[in-house]
Design an enzyme around this catalytic site. Structure first.
Site, mmCIF file in Angstrom:
data_model
loop_
_atom_site.group_PDB
_atom_site.id
_atom_site.type_symbol
_atom_site.label_atom_id
_atom_site.label_comp_id
_atom_site.label_asym_id
_atom_site.label_seq_id
_atom_site.Cartn_x
_atom_site.Cartn_y
_atom_site.Cartn_z
ATOM 1 N NE ARG A 166 -1.752 2.499 -6.556
ATOM 2 C CZ ARG A 166 -1.675 2.419 -5.212
ATOM 3 N NH1 ARG A 166 -1.143 3.698 -4.649
ATOM 4 N NH2 ARG A 166 -1.597 1.407 -4.337
ATOM 5 N NE ARG A 222 4.467 1.497 6.953
ATOM 6 C CZ ARG A 222 3.901 2.318 6.502
ATOM 7 N NH1 ARG A 222 4.009 3.521 6.388
ATOM 8 N NH2 ARG A 222 2.587 1.706 5.818
ATOM 9 C CB SER A 263 -5.520 -2.459 1.082
ATOM 10 O OG SER A 263 -5.560 -2.209 2.751
ATOM 11 C CG ASP A 275 -4.569 3.948 4.783
ATOM 12 O OD1 ASP A 275 -4.016 3.142 5.640
ATOM 13 O OD2 ASP A 275 -4.179 4.361 3.898
#
Length: 428
Positions: free
Chosen positions: A15, A109, A182, A296
């Site tokens: 980020r 993915r 999440s 995770d």
């Protein structure tokens, strides 16, 4: 009491690289994670024409609020989901043609909820092979902004990519989210955007992102809480004690909540202002836990679950099936290889206590487990999680131990050092 130096957070580093590239001015990132994922992200920025300078302890990024400096680029995202999902959004703010591809693992993915939202905002984006997957090409002409609806039930990274994009659009974004997994990772994104000068508003399930861009800053990356989970779990499993400096009450990362799971299982946990300590008590209790927000760390819990005194049931983790591998099935398969009794469903896994007694795994629950080869599926979290299991089960090996380079190239060495200390203290 071992102090464990955990590398910088992967989530924060990715980020921060996006924000620094988009900001007006030069940003210094202190203690960024240097791993395959983050190096791949930095390489992608360089290919897009951003300057990224590296020293051993810091990276400097020259921001370009107007977007990429080159009119054409080919970017290989390696295995990095943040690279594969964030960089196409950043590229869309410029003017040019940018092609993105990734490893075979990352190609599998999903991307479609994000790329559909970008198309809804007017971005000219084409999937070259399978719809909703890499490779893809962005023909960028800037992004006007406006309203968009997003399903982030598979990955919060879809929402993060749009939030990060928002200040770079001409009119800002109004993002209505129909589902979200999440959620703490979205909190990380919003907090980091604030540090770069942007305040995100919220009305229920709608996020309001103003235009106007970012301002450069100096930003320190905190240690990776997901990585810390393996060291905390090692303490809980062995009766030892581990302290991680730099992760405390003010930490941005939701995955630090894993220590509260360990507390429920019987470990002693102390979350201080700037550090967290976990100490094992010689007992791990079974529990049922929802890990939707900290998924995770699901493999970490699964890897120590056979040593609990009762069943461990982990629920609401369907999204772990679309990570680097199907983590639910990978955990189940590897636990069965060791001799554990496991059941799984669409979004849950339940691990029964392995037989107690005094066997290869030592006295108590888990004694009946035996060493075996662990199939990592190239997934760093599978390799690191079952390294913790190996503290109690001799003879565990890995088909691809090097896959940890994705987030922690020095993991095996650091974990071996911890084991030495724990054994010296008589707890390992």
């Amino acid at each position: 009491m071992p102090l464990v130096d955990i590398p910088g957070s992967k989530s924060l580093t990715a980020r921060a690289l996006f924000l620094a590239a988009a900001a007006d001015g030069v940003t210094t990132l202190q203690r960024p994670l240097r791993s395959d994922d983050t190096e791949g992200f930095a390489e992608g920025l360089t290919r897009l024409g951003y300057r990224v300078g590296r020293t051993p302890d810091a990276w400097q990024v020259d921001g370009r609020p107007q977007g990429p400096a080159v009119p054409e680029a080919d970017i290989h995202c390696r295995d990095g989901a943040t690279t594969a999902r964030f960089l196409p959004a950043l590229a869309a703010t410029g003017h040019g043609t940018y092609r993105f591809d990734a490893s075979a693992q990352m190609r599998r993915r999903p991307l479609l909820p994000l790329t559909r939202a970008l198309r809804d905002l007017g971005v000219d984006l084409r999937h070259e092979e399978a719809e909703g997957h890499h490779p893809l090409t962005v023909r960028a002409a800037g992004v006007e902004g406006g309203e968009v609806v997003l399903d982030a039930g598979q990955s919060s990274q879809y929402l993060t990519a749009l939030l990060l994009l928002g200040p770079l659009t001409r009119t800002g974004l109004r993002i209505t989210v129909t589902d979200l997994v999440s959620a703490p990772y979205v909190g990380i994104t919003i907090a980091m955007m604030r540090a770069f000068g942007v305040e995100v508003g919220r009305e229920g399930n709608t996020y309001l992102v103003p235009p106007g861009g970012y301002r450069a800053t100096a930003y320190a990356i905190e240690p990776d809480a997901s990585t810390a989970s393996y060291f905390f779990a090692a303490a809980a499993l062995t009766g030892g004690e581990v302290t991680v400096p730099g992760l405390g009450r003010g930490a941005l990362q939701g995955d630090l909540g894993f220590v509260e799971v360990l507390r429920r299982m019987g470990a002693r946990v102390d979350v201080g202002a700037d550090r967290t300590t976990v100490a094992g008590t010689g007992e791990l209790r079974g529990l049922t836990v929802t890990m939707r927000d900290i998924s995770d760390t699901m493999p970490t819990l699964a890897a120590i679950a056979p040593f609990a005194t009762g069943p461990v049931r982990i629920e609401d983790v369907a999204n772990t099936r679309v990570k680097e591998c199907d983590r639910l099935d990978a955990c189940a398969e590897n636990l069965r290889r060791l001799g554990a009794e496991v059941a799984t469903g669409p979004d849950w896994i339940e691990i029964r206590p392995a037989a107690a007694g005094s066997g290869a795994a030592g006295p108590g629950p888990g004694a009946s487990l035996t060493g075996a080869g662990i199939k990592t599926y190239g997934d760093h979290r599978i390799a690191m999680s079952f390294s913790v299991t190996g503290l109690r089960v001799p003879g565990i090996s890995f088909d691809d131990p090097g896959c940890v380079r994705k987030t922690f190239p020095g993991f095996h060495e650091a974990f071996a050092e911890l084991v030495k200390v724990l054994r010296k203290d008589g707890t390992g």
